[in-house]
Design a protein around this motif. Structure first.
Motif, short mmCIF file in Angstrom:
data_model
loop_
_atom_site.label_atom_id
_atom_site.label_comp_id
_atom_site.label_asym_id
_atom_site.label_seq_id
_atom_site.Cartn_x
_atom_site.Cartn_y
_atom_site.Cartn_z
N GLY A 136 -67.35 25.65 -48.47
CA GLY A 136 -66.84 26.85 -49.13
C GLY A 136 -65.79 27.57 -48.29
N ALA A 137 -65.91 27.50 -46.95
CA ALA A 137 -64.97 28.19 -46.07
C ALA A 137 -63.78 27.32 -45.71
N GLN A 138 -63.77 26.08 -46.18
CA GLN A 138 -62.68 25.14 -45.93
C GLN A 138 -62.47 24.93 -44.42
N THR A 139 -63.59 24.63 -43.75
CA THR A 139 -63.54 24.36 -42.32
C THR A 139 -64.53 23.25 -41.99
N THR A 140 -64.65 22.93 -40.72
CA THR A 140 -65.60 21.88 -40.32
C THR A 140 -67.00 22.48 -40.18
N GLU A 141 -68.00 21.60 -40.18
CA GLU A 141 -69.39 22.08 -40.05
C GLU A 141 -69.61 22.71 -38.68
N ASP A 142 -69.03 22.09 -37.62
CA ASP A 142 -69.20 22.65 -36.27
C ASP A 142 -68.58 24.05 -36.17
N ASP A 143 -67.39 24.22 -36.76
CA ASP A 143 -66.75 25.54 -36.72
C ASP A 143 -67.56 26.56 -37.51
N ALA A 144 -68.11 26.13 -38.67
CA ALA A 144 -68.92 27.04 -39.49
C ALA A 144 -70.15 27.50 -38.71
N ILE A 145 -70.80 26.57 -38.00
CA ILE A 145 -72.00 26.94 -37.22
C ILE A 145 -71.63 27.94 -36.12
N ALA A 146 -70.50 27.70 -35.45
CA ALA A 146 -70.07 28.63 -34.40
C ALA A 146 -69.83 30.03 -34.98
N ARG A 147 -69.20 30.08 -36.12
CA ARG A 147 -68.94 31.38 -36.76
C ARG A 147 -70.22 32.04 -37.22
N LEU A 148 -71.20 31.23 -37.68
CA LEU A 148 -72.46 31.79 -38.15
C LEU A 148 -73.23 32.46 -37.00
N TYR A 149 -73.21 31.82 -35.83
CA TYR A 149 -73.88 32.45 -34.67
C TYR A 149 -73.17 33.76 -34.28
N GLU A 150 -71.84 33.74 -34.40
CA GLU A 150 -71.08 34.98 -34.14
C GLU A 150 -71.46 36.07 -35.13
N LEU A 151 -71.59 35.71 -36.40
CA LEU A 151 -71.94 36.68 -37.44
C LEU A 151 -73.38 37.17 -37.28
N ARG A 152 -74.28 36.27 -36.77
CA ARG A 152 -75.67 36.71 -36.54
C ARG A 152 -75.71 37.78 -35.46
N ALA A 153 -74.89 37.61 -34.42
CA ALA A 153 -74.87 38.59 -33.33
C ALA A 153 -74.38 39.95 -33.83
N LEU A 154 -73.56 39.94 -34.88
CA LEU A 154 -73.03 41.19 -35.43
C LEU A 154 -73.90 41.76 -36.54
N GLY A 155 -75.01 41.06 -36.88
CA GLY A 155 -75.93 41.58 -37.87
C GLY A 155 -75.61 41.24 -39.31
N PHE A 156 -74.68 40.29 -39.53
CA PHE A 156 -74.30 39.95 -40.90
C PHE A 156 -75.20 38.88 -41.52
N VAL A 157 -75.69 37.93 -40.70
CA VAL A 157 -76.46 36.80 -41.24
C VAL A 157 -77.72 36.58 -40.38
N GLU A 158 -78.64 35.82 -40.97
CA GLU A 158 -79.85 35.43 -40.24
C GLU A 158 -80.16 33.97 -40.56
#
Length: 384
Positions: free
Chosen positions: A339-361
């Protein structure tokens, strides 16, 4: 013995009693033959000047026989009024744009210089039977203009005019009322207190000599003075046949800024404004937008933006990943990456970043928006 300037003043006061405002034929007489010659012909009762019928000339001669400029000046002085002639130090030169329809002179009540005040002035006009919305917008616009050092000019009437004057006065600012009658007799009578206050704190101006009453045609002709005197005209509310549209169209013809405040599409009192906006008028909603048009270069209104949301502060790549998460369910990293038009590794890295900011779990191997983030993230998404 009077000097030339005194003769010119007396002559123009005489003509102001004889000739109706905005009479372009008489204006041409004054331009071509001069004040003294026109006065002499009217007082002498001889052959008619060019461009009028015998009947009309007879009417002018009857008026001339009753005119007494010295008395008018004495009455004016007793009422705290003065007569300002074209070419004098207080004359606003922009009125010369009216050509042969230029006033013969203006009667003025109030201490400030009309010429100085007119240099930085805006007309705010509109419906007499205005709505609460119209009155609110007139007060708000006038107060905002006054706070920024602009002079608010209007016609002293009920409705939008009165609201504009009160808005300027309430903000401690300057306002000018241009009347369609003698400025020694406030009209409408219900605004006697308001017009008296304007004369004390600002200026009351008119073409007609002391004691003269308003007529429908004088109201219409008064509006050209409002348009010519100011840098631009704002119409707040106006039906299709409103006199304030006459002011707006005069402003357009004179090359002044013409502005309109929009109202409800279903309101008959805004129909005339909307017609102006469909033609050449500029849409304005507050004083800053008016000043952007009439003021000096660079006086821009602030950019209008919605509130800044937490997701607006994210880097573009992180925002794309966040937007790819479903509103309610959890999703696998591979699905989010697609959906984000990126690689799975990049998506995972961004998801951990978003978790630190309180957006995702994280839910096992899947990821989901936090409850707090759901409303914020999806508030700005387009709905199909």
């Amino acid at each position: 013995m009077r000097d030339g300037a005194g003769d010119e003043l007396i002559g123009r006061v005489f003509l102001a009693r004889v000739i109706e405002p905005g009479d372009e034929v008489a204006g041409r007489w004054v331009r071509e033959a001069g004040v003294a010659e026109v006065v002499a012909r009217l007082r002498g009762g001889g052959e008619a000047l060019a461009g009028v019928s015998a009947t009309r000339w007879g009417g002018l001669l009857a008026r001339a026989r009753r005119a007494d400029p010295e008395r008018d000046l004495a009455v004016a002085e007793a009422a705290g009024m003065r007569f300002v002639c074209p070419g004098s130090g207080e004359w606003p030169c922009q009125l010369d744009d009216l050509g042969d329809a230029r006033p013969l002179g203006l009667w003025v009540r109030g201490r400030p210089s009309l010429r100085i005040w007119a240099l930085r002035s805006v007309a705010v006009v509109g419906a007499r039977a205005c709505t609460e919305y119209g009155a609110h917008m007139a007060v708000s616009l006038a107060a905002g203009l006054a706070e920024h050092g602009w002079v608010v000019v209007s016609g002293g009437a009920y409705g939008v005019d009165g609201a504009a004057h009160r808005g300027a006065l309430g903000a401690g600012g300057a306002t000018v009322a241009v009347l369609a009658c003698g400025v020694d007799r406030p009209y409408p009578r219900g605004h006697t207190e308001l017009i008296t206050r304007i004369a004390e704190q600002g200026l009351v101006v008119g073409e007609l000599p002391p004691g003269e009453h308003p007529t429908p045609s004088r109201f219409v002709l008064r509006n050209r003075v409002i348009a010519a005197l100011t840098r631009g005209t704002v119409v707040v509310e106006a039906a299709h046949r409103s006199g304030s549209l006459v002011t707006a169209r005069a402003a357009q013809r004179l090359g002044r800024h013409c502005m309109g405040v929009p109202g409800p599409a279903t309101s008959a009192l805004s129909a005339g404004v909307h017609e102006l906006l469909r033609a050449e008028a500029q849409l304005v909603t507050d004083a800053a937008e008016v000043i952007e048009l009439v003021g000096a270069m660079g006086q821009l209104a602030p950019e209008r933006r919605g509130p800044v949301l937490p997701r607006d502060l994210l880097a573009p790549a992180a925002r794309r990943v966040l937007a790819a998460l479903p509103a309610r369910a959890a999703a696998a990293p591979a699905e989010i990456a697609l959906g984000a038009q990126t690689t799975e590794d990049d998506a995972i890295a961004r998801l951990y970043e978003l978790r630190a900011l309180g957006f995702v779990e994280r839910h096992g191997d899947d990821w989901k928006l936090t409850r707090q983030a759901t409303a914020s993230v999806h508030r700005g998404r387009p709905r199909g």
